[in-house]
Design an enzyme around this catalytic site. Structure first.
Site, PDB file in Angstrom:
ATOM      1  CB  VAL A   1      -0.777   0.835   1.565  1.00 31.69           C
ATOM      2  CG1 VAL A   1      -1.677   1.372   0.919  1.00 31.69           C
ATOM      3  CG2 VAL A   1      -1.837  -1.271   1.094  1.00 31.69           C
ATOM      4  CB  CYS A   2       1.357   4.152   0.490  1.00 32.99           C
ATOM      5  SG  CYS A   2       1.232   5.906   0.825  1.00 32.99           S
ATOM      6  CB  THR A   3       5.660   4.294   0.411  1.00 29.74           C
ATOM      7  OG1 THR A   3       5.523   4.856   1.559  1.00 29.74           O
ATOM      8  CG2 THR A   3       5.535   6.183  -0.663  1.00 29.74           C
TER       9      THR A   3
ATOM     10  CB  THR B 293       3.625   4.185  -5.558  1.00 25.15           C
ATOM     11  OG1 THR B 293       4.424   4.555  -3.830  1.00 25.15           O
ATOM     12  CG2 THR B 293       4.629   5.402  -5.910  1.00 25.15           C
TER      13      THR B 293
END
Length: 272
Positions: free
Chosen positions: A160-162, A180
């Site tokens: 998830v995300c970075t 990202t």
């Protein structure tokens, strides 16, 4: 309160959810959730293997990696969805057992197991975090070795995300489409991935989600893979995930430069 100490509302909601899942899942759904014949033959059967975390003999194991400086919703969003899918057991994992602080330093989640004790999982989930936490993880060779070991036998490896930058730094995204956090898109190329827009992007057995709240979308998609679409749709209703935000600035394509700058400042100012 009832005899177990739950409020009537809480107990009633749990009874309703159990009844709804039982009605929609049925025998076929239960079989799908516990049937491992479609997974790689070299995988250990999930169960009470100490390397897989806790769970009964038919459970699918999800290893949720925590590290100092992770973002709370990156982890809690998909956890809230996946931990309620029948036949799925989510285990929080970190370098060592115990509380792990988020990027703001104001919240901690407890890691149930240490990475040294988890050698296999059906699903690996890596959340993103603040600059300090993600940068440290991108340089953590021990963490990369553990991620590669789990990925070798996982059915799904997700972020998830970075968190995708961490997967990329471990060498898992070379040449693959991935997504990202919006402000970190340029860094995907530096870890060998090909930025691809979307709330989540599936490439083989790797699923990467965009920023923070997109982890819930990815979690619902993964629920459909681990069980079926009926369960995933029921889970969306169970957590009442029906976004209708008061503003329409949820992506850089919809926000102006001033809003972008303020968003990044708010994140930076709140970082520990």
């Amino acid at each position: 309160m009832n005899g177990s100490g739950e409020t009537g509302i809480g107990a009633g909601r749990r009874r309703l959810l159990r009844g709804a899942v039982a009605g929609t899942l049925g025998a076929a759904g239960l079989a799908a959730a516990s049937d491992h014949s479609a997974y790689p033959a070299d995988r250990d059967a999930p169960g009470r293997d100490p390397g897989r975390g806790e769970g009964d003999a038919s459970s699918l194991s999800v290893a949720l990696l925590l590290y100092d400086g992770f973002t709370a919703l990156d982890a809690v969003g998909p956890h809230e969805v996946l931990c309620r899918v029948p036949g799925v057991r989510v285990t929080t994992v970190a370098r060592k057992e115990g509380p792990v602080r988020t990027d703001t330093g104001e919240l901690a989640l407890v890691a149930e197991r240490a990475t040294r004790d988890i050698t296999r999982a059906d699903v690996l989930l890596v959340p993103g975090g603040g600059d300090r936490g993600v940068t440290a993880m991108m340089e953590d060779a021990d963490a990369h070795r553990w991620i590669r070991r789990i990925h070798r036998h996982s059915t799904w490896t997700t972020s998830v995300c970075t968190g995708s930058l961490i997967l990329g730094s471990a060498g898992l995204l070379r040449g693959l489409p991935a997504t990202t956090y919006w402000a970190s898109r340029p860094y995907l190329e530096k870890v060998g991935a090909v930025y691809t827009p979307g709330r989540f992007v599936e490439a083989g057995k790797i699923i990467t989600a965009a920023g923070v709240s997109a982890g819930i979308d990815m979690g619902l998609h993964l629920a459909s893979r681990l069980a079926d679409e009926k369960v995933a749709m029921a889970m969306q209703l169970a957590v009442e995930y029906d976004p209708d935000p008061p503003y329409d600035t949820g992506s850089p394509e919809k926000a102006d430069a001033e809003t972008e700058a303020l968003a990044l400042k708010l994140l930076a100012d709140s970082a520990r």
